[in-house]
Design a protein around this motif. Sequence first.
Motif, PDB file in Angstrom:
ATOM      1  N   GLN A  87       0.832  -1.198   0.000  1.00  0.00           N
ATOM      2  CA  GLN A  87       0.000   0.000   0.000  1.00  0.00           C
ATOM      3  C   GLN A  87       0.868   1.250   0.000  1.00  0.00           C
ATOM      4  OE1 GLN A  87      -3.419  -0.257  -0.353  1.00  0.00           O
ATOM      5  NE2 GLN A  87      -3.113   1.907  -0.907  1.00  0.00           N
ATOM      6  N   GLN A  88       1.996   1.204   0.699  1.00  0.00           N
ATOM      7  CA  GLN A  88       2.935   2.326   0.674  1.00  0.00           C
ATOM      8  C   GLN A  88       3.416   2.587  -0.751  1.00  0.00           C
ATOM      9  OE1 GLN A  88       6.388   2.029   3.345  1.00  0.00           O
ATOM     10  NE2 GLN A  88       7.670   2.991   1.782  1.00  0.00           N
ATOM     11  N   ASP A 133       0.453   4.010  -2.876  1.00  0.00           N
ATOM     12  CA  ASP A 133       0.150   5.401  -2.520  1.00  0.00           C
ATOM     13  C   ASP A 133       1.211   6.365  -3.053  1.00  0.00           C
ATOM     14  OD1 ASP A 133      -2.090   4.507  -1.206  1.00  0.00           O
ATOM     15  OD2 ASP A 133      -1.215   4.648   0.796  1.00  0.00           O
ATOM     16  N   GLN A 151       1.028   9.438  -5.924  1.00  0.00           N
ATOM     17  CA  GLN A 151       1.478  10.825  -5.717  1.00  0.00           C
ATOM     18  C   GLN A 151       2.417  11.279  -6.827  1.00  0.00           C
ATOM     19  OE1 GLN A 151       3.244  10.907  -1.815  1.00  0.00           O
ATOM     20  NE2 GLN A 151       1.423  10.060  -0.817  1.00  0.00           N
TER      21      GLN A 151
END
Length: 428
Positions: free
Chosen positions: A418-419, A422, A426
């Motif tokens: 998930q890091q 995400d 960005q």
Amino acid sequence: MFTVVLAGAVVLTSGCSTAVDGTPLADPRATRSSEPSGPVTLTFLTSLNDGYEDLLTEYRSEHSGVTIKVQRTDPGSYYPKLRTMLAAGQPPDLAVVGDEYRADLFGQPGLFADLAEAGPDDVDPKRWLDWKYEGGLGKDDAWFGYGMDSAPIGMAYRTDLFAAAGLPTDPAQVGDLFKSWDAYFAAGDQYTRKTGKPWFDSASEVFTTMQNQLDNPYFDRDDKLVIESNTKLKAGWDAVTGAIGRGQSAKLEPFSPEWFSGFRAGTFATAPAPYWMLNLIKSQAGPENAGKWAVADTFPGGGANWGGSYLVVPKKSPATEQAAALAAWLTAPEQQLRLFESVGAFPSQVDALASTKLRGATDDYFVTKETGRIYADLADKVTVAPYGAPRDSRVQTEAMWPALQAVEHGTPPDAGWQQAVDKAGQLN
């Protein structure tokens, strides 16, 4: 790069054709009949120690009307300078684009001339391995780069560490351990259970190798971010992070002092090794480990490439056809073999890869001495040049690699994924 001294010399012939190991080739110096005549000055932007100087001297001697001015830049400032020149509308006539910047630069329309139009008529894409030619294409299949060197990946392994763990050391038998990624990680489980030591050097190294086997790892052909929906990419993540959890990763940051010293200390038993890494292994493992490292001629997943370069002609060059003619000559099999001999740049053209001069190249440091043949065979097994969008390299280095390193240091795999997702969002 890895320097290999070949026996004999590559013979260049004048006239209408040349040959590699007796095989006639179309003249790489041929130019379109519409090429402007008369004297021309070409600027060639490249980095230091690229090995082109002797070749350019020969080209000048054979083309009295061509003046070549070489602008050399240290590797750290090369791409900022190239981008600045392109943005200012004052580009060089010829430049080098490394594979790591291909995604960024080839994904932008209008920067480079289409070599299918500007290049010599007799330069056939079939000169190159299919994946190398495809790597030189931009959007709408415009041909932006003539392939120069390549970097097929082998799996390097320590034979003494394998023997201590009860694993086979003979290359033919080791090949069975590397016939697939499942087999590779299963062998890693056996190794770590037996020794309590890591199997591979770095999760980011292994994952990047797996990612290089996918057509569209991070973006689709419309440059839409597809990480969350890419089931093959996620499967690779799960495989690598699962291996981390079972103690297979040495958790070393690539190119850190600890990573370099790991080759000498035997911190890990295997490492993905593009051709250019062989010289690094020799220098870092040191003479005391000569005869311990080997490279298998089977690679998990079939084959992969990590590195290499392309010659490009900026679209705003006032002499695109003459610059393309020079690029065609520099990337011809004869010249690729000469760069292999002088600076260890591994060829990407079919005839160069079939040459006995390449396939007969050996290095006594490795148990598997026939490094030329091994890597030529590995190059033939590569099937994919991953599509790269302009933000591809940033997603890899700023999203995926830090997330993998976080998992290596305790972050749960799902949270690490998930890091990565995400952060990629960005950057998009």
